[in-house]
Write an enzyme that holds these catalytic residues in place. Structure first.
Site, PDB file in Angstrom:
ATOM      1  N   ASP B 108       4.533  32.219  -4.301  1.00 24.63           N
ATOM      2  CA  ASP B 108       4.504  30.885  -4.924  1.00 24.63           C
ATOM      3  C   ASP B 108       5.682  30.106  -4.368  1.00 24.63           C
ATOM      4  O   ASP B 108       6.390  30.593  -3.496  1.00 24.63           O
ATOM      5  CB  ASP B 108       4.605  31.012  -6.457  1.00 24.63           C
ATOM      6  CG  ASP B 108       4.005  29.797  -7.167  1.00 24.63           C
ATOM      7  OD1 ASP B 108       4.436  28.671  -6.875  1.00 24.63           O
ATOM      8  OD2 ASP B 108       3.087  29.975  -7.983  1.00 24.63           O
ATOM      9  N   TRP B 144       8.910  -4.888  -0.611  1.00 20.68           N
ATOM     10  CA  TRP B 144       9.256  -3.530  -1.040  1.00 20.68           C
ATOM     11  C   TRP B 144      10.698  -3.183  -0.705  1.00 20.68           C
ATOM     12  O   TRP B 144      11.272  -2.277  -1.277  1.00 20.68           O
ATOM     13  CB  TRP B 144       8.300  -2.504  -0.423  1.00 20.68           C
ATOM     14  CG  TRP B 144       8.607  -2.124   0.992  1.00 20.68           C
ATOM     15  CD1 TRP B 144       8.296  -2.825   2.113  1.00 20.68           C
ATOM     16  CD2 TRP B 144       9.287  -0.944   1.439  1.00 20.68           C
ATOM     17  NE1 TRP B 144       8.731  -2.147   3.228  1.00 20.68           N
ATOM     18  CE2 TRP B 144       9.345  -0.983   2.847  1.00 20.68           C
ATOM     19  CE3 TRP B 144       9.846   0.171   0.790  1.00 20.68           C
ATOM     20  CZ2 TRP B 144       9.949   0.013   3.613  1.00 20.68           C
ATOM     21  CZ3 TRP B 144      10.442   1.154   1.562  1.00 20.68           C
ATOM     22  CH2 TRP B 144      10.495   1.073   2.954  1.00 20.68           C
ATOM     23  N   SER B 171      11.975  12.673  -8.192  1.00 25.07           N
ATOM     24  CA  SER B 171      10.834  13.541  -7.924  1.00 25.07           C
ATOM     25  C   SER B 171      10.865  14.057  -6.493  1.00 25.07           C
ATOM     26  O   SER B 171      10.698  15.258  -6.239  1.00 25.07           O
ATOM     27  CB  SER B 171       9.541  12.768  -8.190  1.00 25.07           C
ATOM     28  OG  SER B 171       8.461  13.392  -7.581  1.00 25.07           O
ATOM     29  N   SER B 172      11.102  13.156  -5.537  1.00 28.14           N
ATOM     30  CA  SER B 172      11.117  13.584  -4.129  1.00 28.14           C
ATOM     31  C   SER B 172      12.238  14.569  -3.857  1.00 28.14           C
ATOM     32  O   SER B 172      12.066  15.520  -3.103  1.00 28.14           O
ATOM     33  CB  SER B 172      11.329  12.403  -3.192  1.00 28.14           C
ATOM     34  OG  SER B 172      10.498  11.370  -3.506  1.00 28.14           O
ATOM     35  N   HIS B 255      15.161   3.971   7.477  1.00 27.93           N
ATOM     36  CA  HIS B 255      14.658   4.518   8.722  1.00 27.93           C
ATOM     37  C   HIS B 255      14.352   6.005   8.637  1.00 27.93           C
ATOM     38  O   HIS B 255      13.256   6.419   9.003  1.00 27.93           O
ATOM     39  CB  HIS B 255      15.484   4.150   9.945  1.00 27.93           C
ATOM     40  CG  HIS B 255      14.611   4.285  11.139  1.00 27.93           C
ATOM     41  ND1 HIS B 255      13.660   3.351  11.465  1.00 27.93           N
ATOM     42  CD2 HIS B 255      14.414   5.317  11.985  1.00 27.93           C
ATOM     43  CE1 HIS B 255      12.955   3.789  12.476  1.00 27.93           C
ATOM     44  NE2 HIS B 255      13.382   4.980  12.817  1.00 27.93           N
ATOM     45  N   GLU B 257      13.444   7.374   6.093  1.00 26.53           N
ATOM     46  CA  GLU B 257      12.234   7.378   5.259  1.00 26.53           C
ATOM     47  C   GLU B 257      10.964   7.290   6.112  1.00 26.53           C
ATOM     48  O   GLU B 257       9.979   7.961   5.830  1.00 26.53           O
ATOM     49  CB  GLU B 257      12.291   6.224   4.248  1.00 26.53           C
ATOM     50  CG  GLU B 257      10.991   5.921   3.527  1.00 26.53           C
ATOM     51  CD  GLU B 257      10.576   6.990   2.529  1.00 26.53           C
ATOM     52  OE1 GLU B 257      11.421   7.840   2.168  1.00 26.53           O
ATOM     53  OE2 GLU B 257       9.408   6.985   2.118  1.00 26.53           O
ATOM     54  N   HIS B 304      18.024  -1.586  13.680  1.00 26.49           N
ATOM     55  CA  HIS B 304      16.981  -2.249  14.458  1.00 26.49           C
ATOM     56  C   HIS B 304      15.968  -2.939  13.546  1.00 26.49           C
ATOM     57  O   HIS B 304      15.127  -3.679  14.008  1.00 26.49           O
ATOM     58  CB  HIS B 304      16.291  -1.277  15.426  1.00 26.49           C
ATOM     59  CG  HIS B 304      15.473  -0.211  14.773  1.00 26.49           C
ATOM     60  ND1 HIS B 304      15.343   1.047  15.291  1.00 26.49           N
ATOM     61  CD2 HIS B 304      14.752  -0.197  13.637  1.00 26.49           C
ATOM     62  CE1 HIS B 304      14.571   1.772  14.519  1.00 26.49           C
ATOM     63  NE2 HIS B 304      14.207   1.041  13.511  1.00 26.49           N
ATOM     64  N   THR B 330       9.755  12.021  20.832  1.00 28.53           N
ATOM     65  CA  THR B 330       8.387  11.721  20.420  1.00 28.53           C
ATOM     66  C   THR B 330       7.436  11.890  21.596  1.00 28.53           C
ATOM     67  O   THR B 330       6.323  12.415  21.446  1.00 28.53           O
ATOM     68  CB  THR B 330       8.293  10.288  19.862  1.00 28.53           C
ATOM     69  OG1 THR B 330       9.401  10.083  18.987  1.00 28.53           O
ATOM     70  CG2 THR B 330       7.017  10.078  19.088  1.00 28.53           C
ATOM     71  N   LYS B 333       6.590  15.425  22.048  1.00 25.29           N
ATOM     72  CA  LYS B 333       5.562  15.894  21.119  1.00 25.29           C
ATOM     73  C   LYS B 333       4.168  15.486  21.600  1.00 25.29           C
ATOM     74  O   LYS B 333       3.249  16.307  21.652  1.00 25.29           O
ATOM     75  CB  LYS B 333       5.812  15.356  19.706  1.00 25.29           C
ATOM     76  CG  LYS B 333       7.119  15.826  19.126  1.00 25.29           C
ATOM     77  CD  LYS B 333       7.218  15.577  17.652  1.00 25.29           C
ATOM     78  CE  LYS B 333       6.590  16.684  16.888  1.00 25.29           C
ATOM     79  NZ  LYS B 333       7.481  17.799  16.603  1.00 25.29           N
ATOM     80  N   ARG B 452       4.736 -12.775   8.382  1.00 26.32           N
ATOM     81  CA  ARG B 452       4.211 -11.857   7.379  1.00 26.32           C
ATOM     82  C   ARG B 452       4.552 -12.381   5.985  1.00 26.32           C
ATOM     83  O   ARG B 452       5.334 -13.319   5.847  1.00 26.32           O
ATOM     84  CB  ARG B 452       4.760 -10.439   7.581  1.00 26.32           C
ATOM     85  CG  ARG B 452       6.256 -10.334   7.490  1.00 26.32           C
ATOM     86  CD  ARG B 452       6.764  -8.981   7.943  1.00 26.32           C
ATOM     87  NE  ARG B 452       6.558  -7.965   6.923  1.00 26.32           N
ATOM     88  CZ  ARG B 452       7.297  -6.868   6.784  1.00 26.32           C
ATOM     89  NH1 ARG B 452       8.320  -6.637   7.602  1.00 26.32           N
ATOM     90  NH2 ARG B 452       7.042  -5.986   5.841  1.00 26.32           N
TER      91      ARG B 452
END
Lengths: 182, 528
Positions: B108, B144, B171-172, B255, B257, B304, B330, B333, B452
């Site tokens: 578990d 946000w 929570s996170s 970032h 995040e 940035h 990246t 990957k 935006r």
């Protein structure tokens, strides 16, 4: 599988790590001020320079720079606040003065503070003020109106590509912003 | 520890489950909690999606059609908060809960009680956030990112939003601690860190990112709260503060995040592509190091997001260069995924289709990210729809497609049934075509100068906005198919084998029965 006790130890360390991160968020506040001073970005109210009252004038007469003035108030209707002239032609190295007009419309006596900002930000170090109403809080009686001076000198070392400097003031009334939030 | 006792007590009664609502309220089983996370994320995906459709509805043509600008701004703000903190993050935590113990051979998660808390905080957090729509002044409408001074001018929604963010953060952080302790302490004997499945690796690194930056966000919003109610002046120039400082603190969180949202997606894709290419993952070690490099770089690129606030040239150069540097790991990957497929015997089951769409479309998002990284060009792109197109490409066909790929990959292991391949492929093709109709034109709009966060726009932007809205509605309604597939699969269907897929199955999760037993590995498997 590791012994159950080590779950607790590792969890403790990770919680401590999280607490450290929380503290780091607040540590960014003084860190930011230090970095702004180092890099002289002019975003902060100390970004423009205060010069001694007795500066030596050595005008560069063959160079003309436009200095523009902008005035703003965060709460419209609370103040009349505007520069007498919106722009001036100046020679670097020569002392000039300009005046701003302010009238208290809040209906009560207040203490106000002007917060300067300068654009482009890189010229902050070359724009020196020997006198400014922004240096200290200003007491205003109800309905009082006043002319407020600034005296400034543009450093002759101003980079040659700059021909226009914009100086902006926001006029805040202190008791409300400080005590009551917004 | 509590789990050790439960474990011993359950030993004779292998599949005993608590019954009724108590099974869910007091859940400590990693699979039950994983399921709750996934269901919660799915609900939030539809809540956030409904908001997105309302946004696209208003933007279908110029002029003000349906909403007043304040409500429109609330929709934009809440859509982001709901999708990021309620959709993508809980979905990945759900996948982590389900799969990490199965992949490392553990019975578990390490901290089952905390696992329960970290899930049950979320419904309360989102109830607070969404209830703020009904307060005086409407929902949070400052974006946000909650930049002051605008966010401080909100009505009563302001404290609700802040507290909701505090709760999501708590929570996170708990979820992250659980993942780290589980992976560090509970791996099966012989499973060294460099034998860890990549999904676990990417989650381990994500968990460290979470612990490093979620508290910074908590700090930033706490400063907003005290600025608003307690007379501090962190971001208030009148008191010597600076609103730009908020942006620095926020993006120091923000970032990392965005990598929190994408690294577990990398992990999922790294599991799926080898399976259906029938080849081992190319360059496993390089994948691990690339993930770690991306995580490290995420801490030194934040500005940035804010090239235009005014920063010294040296600062712009640094953040531009460091951002471009991210393209290197990246790129490693993407190269390794592609190379894994090279000369493989590929088959195109729904998880593989979603993983391939991820690979292709995420890379498009990566390229527009590189364009945005160029500081002088960013002055043109800042706050236009180009930015919107960029981050939706990396988040929707990026993170969300990876989640769907993961669900389609592991769903038979969870339920014990195969799902309808044809419906899932319909879902895939509808989603993939419509997501491009939805977001690709937004690149054009942005480059043409459409800002935006506006409910109305100049008429020259009409055509592409209409196209985008049509794509949005097709994409939104296609997701109903996703629910249908999952629902049918939970209810029944062809029995899944333990191995589930006809592919190369390296993971331990394929050695247990389908559906996976309620308690995973009671005896730790041997890893060779």
């Amino acid at each position: 599988m590791a012994a159950p006790g080590s779950h607790r130890a590792l969890t403790g360390r990770l919680l401590l790590f999280a607490a450290g991160s929380f503290a780091f968020g607040f540590a960014l506040v003084p860190l930011y001020s230090v970095l702004c001073k180092v890099w002289d970005t002019g975003n902060r109210w100390y970004g423009t320079q205060t010069a001694q009252a007795s500066v030596v004038e050595r005008p560069v007469v063959d160079r003309v720079v436009t200095v523009e003035f902008i005035a703003s108030v965060p709460h419209a209707g609370d103040w009349e606040f505007a520069p007498h002239v919106t722009s001036m032609q100046v020679h670097p190295g020569k002392l000039y003065s300009a005046e701003f007009h302010a009238k208290n419309l809040t209906g009560m006596a207040v203490v106000a503070q002007a917060v300067p900002s300068i654009a482009p930000t890189t010229v902050a170090r070359y724009f020196k003020k020997t006198e400014c109403f922004c240096f200290r809080p200003q007491n205003f009686a109800r309905d009082e109106s006043r002319e407020m001076p600034i005296r400034f000198i543009v450093d002759p070392d101003l980079p040659p590509d700059i021909d226009r400097i914009t100086l902006s003031y926001s006029f805040f009334d202190l008791p409300r912003t400080a005590a009551a939030g917004r | 520890m509590a789990h050790a006792d439960t474990h011993a007590a359950d030993h004779h009664d292998h599949d005993h489950k608590p019954s009724g609502i108590g099974r869910w309220l007091f859940a400590t089983n990693h699979k039950d909690i994983g399921t709750m996370y996934m269901v919660f994320a799915l609900i939030m995906f539809f809540v956030g999606g409904a908001m997105a459709l309302l946004i696209r509805l208003e933007l279908f043509k110029p002029g003000m059609q349906f909403f007043d600008p304040g409500f429109y701004n609330s929709l934009v703000t809440s859509h982001a908060l709901v999708m990021i903190f309620g959709g993508v993050m809980p979905a990945f935590v759900g996948l982590a809960n389900w799969m990490i113990p199965l992949q490392i051979g553990a019975p578990d998660m390490a901290l089952p009680r905390m696992n329960n808390y970290s899930f049950w905080i979320l419904p309360f957090a989102f109830t607070l956030l969404i209830s703020s729509f009904f307060t005086a002044g409407g929902g949070p409408a400052g974006g946000w990112t909650l930049y002051p001074p605008l966010s401080l001018q909100a009505g009563d929604s302001f404290p609700l939003t802040i507290f909701a963010i505090h709760m999501m953060g708590a929570s996170s952080i708990m979820g992250a601690i659980n993942v780290i302790v589980t992976i560090m302490n509970m791996r099966a004997p012989g499973m060294t860190l460099l034998k860890l499945p990549l999904f676990c690796w990417t989650w381990l690194i994500t968990a460290y990112l979470l612990i490093a930056v979620m508290p910074v966000l908590a700090g930033a919003v706490t400063m907003l709260l005290t600025d608003h109610y307690f007379g501090t002046s962190f971001f208030n120039p009148a008191g010597g503060g600076d609103p730009v400082m908020y942006q620095h603190i926020f993006w120091f969180f923000g970032h990392p995040e965005v990598y929190i949202l994408i690294l577990p997606a990398f992990g999922v894709v790294s599991e799926i592509i080898p399976t259906f290419s029938r080849k081992p993952l190319f360059g496993y070690d390089a994948m691990v190091y690339a993930t770690a490099s991306i995580a490290f770089l995420s801490f030194i690129v934040w500005a940035h997001h804010m090239f235009t606030v005014g920063m010294p040239l040296s600062g712009q150069m640094f953040f531009m260069m460091s951002t471009m540097l991210i393209a290197v790991p990246t790129g490693v990957k993407v190269f390794n995924w592609t190379t894994t497929m090279w000369r493989g015997s590929l088959s195109f089951e729904p998880p593989m289709l979603f993983a391939l769409a991820f690979l292709f479309l995420f890379t498009i998002g990566g390229f527009s990210g590189l364009m945005l990284a160029i500081a002088p060009a960013d002055f043109q792109y800042q706050d236009t729809y180009f930015v919107v197109a960029h981050f939706h490409y990396v988040l929707v066909p990026g993170a969300v497609f990876a989640i769907m790929a993961g669900v389609y990959y592991w769903l038979p292991k969870w339920t014990g049934h195969m799902y309808s391949m044809s419906l899932a492929k319909w879902h895939f093709w509808l989603s993939t075509v419509s997501v491009n109709i939805l977001f690709f034109p937004q690149h054009f709009l942005g480059l043409a100068g459409m800002p935006r966060r506006i409910p109305d726009y100049s008429t020259q932007f009409t055509d592409w906005n209409m196209v985008s809205s049509v794509g949005g509605f097709i994409f939104g309604f296609s997701q109903i198919l996703f629910v249908v597939v999952i629902w049918q699969c939970v209810r029944g269907g062809e029995k899944a084998t333990d191995k589930v897929w006809d592919g190369r199955m390296d993971g331990l999760e394929w050695t247990v029965s389908s559906p996976a037993p309620y308690h995973s590995f009671e005896t730790a498997p041997e890893i060779h």
